[in-house]
Design a protein around this motif. Sequence first.
Motif, PDB file in Angstrom:
ATOM      1  N   ASN A  40      41.950  39.244  41.039  1.00  0.00           N
ATOM      2  CA  ASN A  40      40.627  39.047  41.650  1.00  0.00           C
ATOM      3  C   ASN A  40      39.684  38.308  40.712  1.00  0.00           C
ATOM      4  O   ASN A  40      38.936  37.421  41.142  1.00  0.00           O
ATOM      5  CB  ASN A  40      40.006  40.381  42.066  1.00  0.00           C
ATOM      6  CG  ASN A  40      40.661  40.964  43.290  1.00  0.00           C
ATOM      7  OD1 ASN A  40      41.247  40.243  44.087  1.00  0.00           O
ATOM      8  ND2 ASN A  40      40.588  42.282  43.432  1.00  0.00           N
ATOM      9  N   ALA A  43      40.840  34.708  40.612  1.00  0.00           N
ATOM     10  CA  ALA A  43      40.626  34.014  41.884  1.00  0.00           C
ATOM     11  C   ALA A  43      39.161  33.677  42.144  1.00  0.00           C
ATOM     12  O   ALA A  43      38.872  32.728  42.889  1.00  0.00           O
ATOM     13  CB  ALA A  43      41.169  34.862  43.036  1.00  0.00           C
ATOM     14  N   ARG A  47      38.508  28.123  45.257  1.00  0.00           N
ATOM     15  CA  ARG A  47      38.391  28.158  46.713  1.00  0.00           C
ATOM     16  C   ARG A  47      39.769  28.266  47.349  1.00  0.00           C
ATOM     17  O   ARG A  47      40.093  27.519  48.265  1.00  0.00           O
ATOM     18  CB  ARG A  47      37.665  26.919  47.215  1.00  0.00           C
ATOM     19  CG  ARG A  47      36.227  26.896  46.798  1.00  0.00           C
ATOM     20  CD  ARG A  47      35.510  25.759  47.414  1.00  0.00           C
ATOM     21  NE  ARG A  47      34.094  25.858  47.052  1.00  0.00           N
ATOM     22  CZ  ARG A  47      33.178  25.098  47.533  1.00  0.00           C
ATOM     23  NH1 ARG A  47      33.470  24.158  48.399  1.00  0.00           N
ATOM     24  NH2 ARG A  47      31.927  25.260  47.164  1.00  0.00           N
ATOM     25  N   ILE A  48      40.560  29.161  46.807  1.00  0.00           N
ATOM     26  CA  ILE A  48      41.887  29.430  47.353  1.00  0.00           C
ATOM     27  C   ILE A  48      42.033  30.934  47.502  1.00  0.00           C
ATOM     28  O   ILE A  48      41.292  31.707  46.889  1.00  0.00           O
ATOM     29  CB  ILE A  48      43.017  28.840  46.474  1.00  0.00           C
ATOM     30  CG1 ILE A  48      42.956  29.380  45.048  1.00  0.00           C
ATOM     31  CG2 ILE A  48      42.979  27.329  46.480  1.00  0.00           C
ATOM     32  CD1 ILE A  48      44.091  28.919  44.155  1.00  0.00           C
ATOM     33  N   SER A  49      42.991  31.340  48.301  1.00  0.00           N
ATOM     34  CA  SER A  49      43.179  32.760  48.579  1.00  0.00           C
ATOM     35  C   SER A  49      43.772  33.491  47.375  1.00  0.00           C
ATOM     36  O   SER A  49      44.375  32.875  46.489  1.00  0.00           O
ATOM     37  CB  SER A  49      44.100  32.934  49.785  1.00  0.00           C
ATOM     38  OG  SER A  49      45.408  32.484  49.460  1.00  0.00           O
ATOM     39  N   GLN A  50      43.615  34.800  47.397  1.00  0.00           N
ATOM     40  CA  GLN A  50      44.201  35.617  46.350  1.00  0.00           C
ATOM     41  C   GLN A  50      45.726  35.488  46.332  1.00  0.00           C
ATOM     42  O   GLN A  50      46.309  35.375  45.247  1.00  0.00           O
ATOM     43  CB  GLN A  50      43.781  37.070  46.527  1.00  0.00           C
ATOM     44  CG  GLN A  50      44.281  37.971  45.429  1.00  0.00           C
ATOM     45  CD  GLN A  50      43.844  39.417  45.614  1.00  0.00           C
ATOM     46  OE1 GLN A  50      42.969  39.716  46.420  1.00  0.00           O
ATOM     47  NE2 GLN A  50      44.464  40.301  44.870  1.00  0.00           N
TER      48      GLN A  50
END
Length: 123
Positions: A40, A43, A47-50
């Motif tokens: 977390n 991240a 601008r990308i998902s976990q």
Amino acid sequence: MELSGYIKASPDLDAVFSALADPTRRAILSRLAGGEASVNEIAAPFRISQPAVSRHLKVLERAGLIERGVDEQRRPAKLNAANLAAAVEWLNDFKAYWGASFDQLDDVLLTMKQSKDGRTDHD
């Protein structure tokens, strides 16, 4: 136990350079140079998902550039600079070539400058 006559295998430089080829992974390594972090925390600036960050971390881990620990519910990642140092060492083998190339470029530029200065003096 260390076996006599065996040399510790060098890191897979292909995997290291492949991992370093991606700008997101290089940014993750830069972040981890400041200390360990959770997925977390890593991240947050991207601008990308976990899950995408987790995939990048797996690539870095397979290349031996990071280590993942277990701390209660999180798996903090930390930089493992040994394989990065091996890549730098490999690149340093080319330092003499680069130095010679830059020396030749300096000679050409100096000759060009002297030619230009010589023409200006004769005009």
